[in-house]
Design a protein around this motif. Sequence first.
Motif, PDB file in Angstrom:
ATOM      1  N   PHE A  82     107.823  54.296  65.599  1.00  0.00           N
ATOM      2  CA  PHE A  82     106.887  55.294  66.126  1.00  0.00           C
ATOM      3  C   PHE A  82     107.479  55.900  67.396  1.00  0.00           C
ATOM      4  N   PHE A  86      99.016  52.749  66.652  1.00  0.00           N
ATOM      5  CA  PHE A  86     100.190  52.547  65.773  1.00  0.00           C
ATOM      6  C   PHE A  86     100.224  51.112  65.260  1.00  0.00           C
ATOM      7  N   LEU A 106     105.932  59.178  62.990  1.00  0.00           N
ATOM      8  CA  LEU A 106     106.151  57.873  62.362  1.00  0.00           C
ATOM      9  C   LEU A 106     107.428  57.935  61.524  1.00  0.00           C
ATOM     10  N   ASN A 107     108.181  56.835  61.583  1.00  0.00           N
ATOM     11  CA  ASN A 107     109.376  56.669  60.738  1.00  0.00           C
ATOM     12  C   ASN A 107     110.363  57.843  60.900  1.00  0.00           C
ATOM     13  N   SER A 134      97.247  56.536  61.089  1.00  0.00           N
ATOM     14  CA  SER A 134      98.089  57.674  60.693  1.00  0.00           C
ATOM     15  C   SER A 134      98.487  58.453  61.947  1.00  0.00           C
ATOM     16  N   GLU A 135      99.426  59.394  61.782  1.00  0.00           N
ATOM     17  CA  GLU A 135      99.822  60.239  62.929  1.00  0.00           C
ATOM     18  C   GLU A 135      98.605  60.973  63.486  1.00  0.00           C
ATOM     19  N   LYS A 192      98.841  57.713  55.649  1.00  0.00           N
ATOM     20  CA  LYS A 192      99.515  56.568  56.270  1.00  0.00           C
ATOM     21  C   LYS A 192     100.752  56.252  55.442  1.00  0.00           C
ATOM     22  N   ALA A 232     108.253  48.711  64.578  1.00  0.00           N
ATOM     23  CA  ALA A 232     107.122  47.947  64.033  1.00  0.00           C
ATOM     24  C   ALA A 232     107.399  46.446  64.100  1.00  0.00           C
ATOM     25  N   ARG A 261     105.573  51.043  57.570  1.00  0.00           N
ATOM     26  CA  ARG A 261     105.799  51.619  58.907  1.00  0.00           C
ATOM     27  C   ARG A 261     106.944  50.884  59.584  1.00  0.00           C
TER      28      ARG A 261
END
Length: 441
Positions: free
Chosen positions: A241, A186, A218-219, A191-192, A234, A262, A238
């Motif tokens: 997470f 992360f 994410l987000n 990316s996830e 992505k 982040a 960001r």
Amino acid sequence: MSDALARLYPSHLETVKKRFDMALAAAGFDAVAVFAGALHTLFLDDMDYPFRVNPHFKNWLPLSQAHDSFVAHVAGHKPVLVYYQPEDYWYLPPEPPSGYWSQHFDIRIIKRPEDAPGALPIARRCVFLGEWQERFKNWGFADVNPEALLNPLNYTRAVKTEYELECMRRASSLSVQGHRAAEQAFRAGASEFEIHTAFCAASGQTDNQLPYGAIIALNEHASTLHYQYWNRDKPARRHAFLIDAAAQVNGYASDVTRTYSAEPDEFQALIDALDKEQQSLARKVKPELDFKTLHMDAHHAIARLLHNFDFVKLTPEDIVAKRISSVFLPHGLGHLLGLQTHDVGGFMANPRGDSIPKPDGHPYLRITRVLKENFVVTIEPGLYFIPSLLEKLRQGEHSRQVNWPKVDAFRKYGGIRIEDNVVVKSSGDPENLTRDAFRLT
Ligand code: GLY
Ligand code: MN
Ligand code: MN
């Protein structure tokens, strides 16, 4: 390392036998055949769904892939493993049984599933336990999955043996290896999908070996409690997470969630504050505690955060009383953990299967039981910004008490969940398998 499991296994097996003896006596049967389960073929295809073993089968021995096998038990006898080992060159047949557990079984190999009846104690009043198949109907079972048998088994297995706890410690340690790699991925901008891959690699598992589908969010994806995709893209920015992912060892699960911001911003401060509340809830776990009370304590903790961080302009008491905390924490505080990620038996008042109702307004709570020594429970409070629930709040009578600009500014983070696995102990502190693993791994 595996010496510890070899040393602990015999007494685990004695406990399992005793529990089955009691359940058989209560239900009025002489023998039980515990079916591991069968493969299921996809529609119009010659391929099978991933196999998931019957939890009552893997309670006896650490075999998670032994489809079409049985464990059979008659009180006072060595348990029988009817082990399906076909001759096959399409798929690699299961290995011959070996390991610290195998000497404790009378092992009978079958080459074809239809040979099982000859190896099972069906001449006695034998009850079937597992996923029923039409093809068993003339085999002579006395009954199939009666509640009178299942209830005492599901009730008693909430108390873990030392062997089970050791398996769960190892599962926690693997989970933490995965979590560390995931956090690193992360921070590096993955990316996830890439984070998911990093988690599986570091914890040494394929997708199908995970105890449950990993939640890698994410987000704002973190606002979906069981977010199930692994996005290849992505995100442009960001913010946060959330990872809810774990491992299993010998069929025993862990269930671990962490949330990261982040930046060292106010969202990180909110995570830190929730982390403190979570640890204080986890420390309260002890025998005779009613889990419903702890669940309500979690609502008060979330209400304090909503008040202190100025999301809601009411006292913490009012935030709970007006059920506003449920908008931000719409799931239960935790559940029983072990052979299943959501172990059954969380509502049972006694081995007969009477059930303890959920508190009014808390439909997703998964334990209403009073805790006993060596139960393993998850403690997983959360605070989320879920668009559909926020919309209802905005339309409702308490909308004016909500600081909407602040709430709206936090939607991009999705939400927070922090989840540990905790063993109930009668003296000293509870054993926090997850925190211990993060400390030691
Ligand atoms: N991982 C699912 C849960 O936390 O219950
Ligand atoms: Mn979880
Ligand atoms: Mn959980």
